[in-house]
Design an enzyme around this catalytic site. Structure first.
Site, PDB file in Angstrom:
ATOM      1  N   GLY A 189      80.033  59.141  -8.259  1.00  0.00           N
ATOM      2  CA  GLY A 189      79.505  58.111  -7.783  1.00  0.00           C
ATOM      3  C   GLY A 189      79.038  57.089  -8.910  1.00  0.00           C
ATOM      4  CB  THR A 225      72.150  63.092 -15.614  1.00  0.00           C
ATOM      5  OG1 THR A 225      73.473  62.414 -15.921  1.00  0.00           O
ATOM      6  CG2 THR A 225      71.856  63.927 -16.858  1.00  0.00           C
ATOM      7  CD  GLU A 271      75.065  29.437  -9.131  1.00  0.00           C
ATOM      8  OE1 GLU A 271      75.062  30.080  -7.933  1.00  0.00           O
ATOM      9  OE2 GLU A 271      76.020  29.598  -9.933  1.00  0.00           O
TER      10      GLU A 271
END
Ligand code: ADP
Ligand code: ZN
Length: 571
Positions: free
Chosen positions: A181, A188, A405
């Site tokens: 993933g 972990t 933008e």
């Protein structure tokens, strides 16, 4: 707390040792050797009050009248010696010659022994932590979301704890588990939690630690790691970035693969080396399952594969709640809202967001994290810190960025009104973007064809705005990122999702070469079509585009409300 108690016990023990030691020292000093002849003399003079006879050594302790000193005298061990003593009014006692001294010595030895064991045990634990990276005290409750993955690791925890149970039914547990993933999603953490829940040592290493320039070093490290872990009956071995040693062969033709192959072989050998019912389990993690060498995913190796994906909105809220427990967050901040606006954030990013916000709050001498800190942190996480020196940006650049933008924002509002535009900015980020907008789609399971088209159109809108305002000759490189993303979408649109009518329902990627040309031509055609439609839409709404751009130039940052207020009035 436990540590403080331990330290206290250690101090007390040391103090006692000191005290007893000093006692022995003085006691020893008060035991003075005396010859047998001198003793006989004194005994006959009736100066001796007491004799302590030892059964275990050849000396006796002698006390004189009016003297505290104990003398140590050779024991003649003759038959009539006791009689002689009695005759001379000397008390007789049997016991250890050293008397109190001996008891002290025993205490002393016991104490020293105790302390040595105590320190040794403590050190052993510390050494263990050191080579194990940590004795995990992490549990599944430290992981928010990832419900499916959590359920899938339940039996692994059981297996480590009660291997007999599985032996009874003849079940073989997987030797290796692979978590895959995106980065920061808690792979972990999950491995640590398995070790923590099962109460076994946790050995962690990264694949990149194994890959060395010198052939053989990596393989040696693998063997070392397993040797250490195997010293315990049960353990979890975690190998992060397994792809560093287990990439498909032939993917990096330039570099020699000798070292990697040796390392990989060492790993596979070690894994097949332990007994099926031993409580040692190897967990590996990778961001990319598809690049792994098949040797790793074959049965008997990492054959249980568990996906750990990006958190959905509920999981995000839970992760935010979990990590805000240790922080003081103002009531004005709604974690629910924050969860909504953090689509595509990993758990690590969410944690990081809260931490950045906490740092910003502290920088402002605030006692709690407020919404504005969250907002600032949000931008930092997404785009890296704002560039503080903006003086080099010309007016012209600012204008181009603003229209580009504004183009994205306008088309988003027109075609994807459900999207939430959390930010549009013309402030460049350190990571190189001249400006950017963050548009947050609704969390959905599927995209419709028209949504997909709209997304491509939104990506095209930046370039189209530049073109409309500054002319075809003056478009910039600022759209390159948009074009990359749009191309990926287009390829999927045509070759994967079966949305192009001419191509039909057909999955391309497995038959690449045969259909390359056709795929490309369909993608281009679709691209041009969508481009034209977008341009038409923008021309129609040119006035709004100009207003958005000028507000952007003025304020540098716009949020959803700013944009809504312009767009809603105009439509
Ligand atoms: P990965 O190994 O997948 O790259 P990590 O396990 O190293 O990710 O995650 C980094 C940090 O992000 C964790 O230590 C934890 O603090 C946080 N985190 C990630 N996912 C979650 C989650 N689901 N719940 C709680 N915290 C998480
Ligand atoms: Zn753009």
């Amino acid at each position: 707390m436990k540590q403080r108690k331990q330290r206290l016990i250690l101090c007390l023990a040391l103090f006692l040792v000191g005290a007893v030691g000093i006692g022995i020292y003085f006691n020893a000093r008060t035991v003075v050797p005396m010859s047998y002849n001198r003793f006989m003399e004194l005994a006959e003079q009736k100066d001796v009050s007491k004799v302590i006879l030892s059964t275990e050594d050849n000396y006796m302790n002698v006390k004189l009248k009016d003297e505290k000193i104990t003398y140590k005298v050779p024991n003649p061990k003759t038959d009539n010696f006791t009689e002689f003593l009695l005759k001379n009014d000397i008390d007789i006692q049997y016991g250890s010659v050293s008397g109190a001294n001996g008891v002290l010595r025993v205490i002393f030895i016991l104490l020293i022994g105790g302390i040595v064991i105590f320190i040794f045990k403590k050190n052993r634990k510390e050494i263990l932590i050191e080579d194990a990276a940590s004795l995990s005290n992490c549990t599944l409750s430290d992981i928010a979301g990832n419900i499916e993955a959590k359920a899938m690791v339940q039996d692994i925890i059981q297996f480590i704890q009660y291997p007999e149970k599985y032996e009874k039914t003849g079940a073989k547990m997987p030797r290796g588990i692979l978590f895959y993933g995106p980065p920061g999603t808690g792979k972990t953490l999950m491995a640590k939690a398995i070790a923590g829940e099962a109460g076994v040592p946790f050995y962690a290493m990264s694949g990149s630690d194994f890959v060395q320039t010198y052939v053989g070093v990596g393989a040696g490290r693998v063997r070392d790691l397993f040797k250490k872990a195997k010293k315990h009956d049960k353990a979890v071995i975690f190998i992060d970035e397994i792809d560093a040693i287990g990439k498909k062969r032939g993917q990096t033709p330039s570099s020699s693969n000798d070292e990697r192959d040796q390392t990989l072989n060492a790993l596979l050998t070690e894994m097949s080396g332990f007994h099926e019912r031993e409580g040692i389990i190897v967990i590996a993690a990778t961001n990319r399952l598809d690049t792994l060498d098949e040797a790793l995913t074959r049965p008997g190796r990492f054959d249980r594969q568990i996906e750990i994906g990006l958190p959905d909105i509920h999981a995000r809220e839970r992760i935010l709640k979990l990590h805000s427990r240790t922080k003081s967050v103002s009531n004005e901040v709604s974690l629910h809202e924050l969860a909504k606006s953090t689509v595509y954030f990993s758990g690590a990013m969410l944690e990081n967001l809260l931490n950045e916000a906490a740092i910003m709050a502290a920088n402002d001498d605030d006692d709690e994290i407020r919404q504005m800190h969250i907002d600032k942190a949000f931008t930092t996480i997404i785009a890296g810190p704002e560039k503080s020196d903006r003086s080099y940006i010309t007016e012209k650049d600012r204008k181009i960025t603003a229209f580009h933008e504004a183009g994205h924002a306008l088309i988003t509002k027109l075609l994807l009104p459900d999207n939430y535009i959390s930010k549009v900015t013309i402030i460049p980020s350190v990571s190189g973007a001249g400006g950017f907008s963050i548009s947050i789609p609704k969390d959905t399971l599927y995209y419709t064809k028209s949504q997909l088209e709209s997304n491509i159109k939104v990506l095209f809108a930046g370039r189209i705005a530049e073109e409309l305002v500054f002319g075809e000759e003056n478009v910039t490189t600022g759209a390159s990122n948009d074009i990359t993303k749009a191309s990926d979408l287009l390829v999927n649109y045509v070759g994967k999702y079966g949305m192009d009518q001419k191509m039909g329902l057909f999955h391309i990627s497995d038959y690449e070469s045969a259909h390359d040309a056709e795929l490309l031509s369909r993608c281009r055609e679709t691209s041009n079509l969508l481009y034209d439609e977008t341009k038409e839409l923008m021309v129609k709404n040119y006035k709004i585009l100009e207003k958005l751009a000028s507000l952007l130039i003025q304020k540098e940052n716009l949020n959803d409300d700013d944009i809504e207020s312009i767009v809603r009035v105009e439509i």
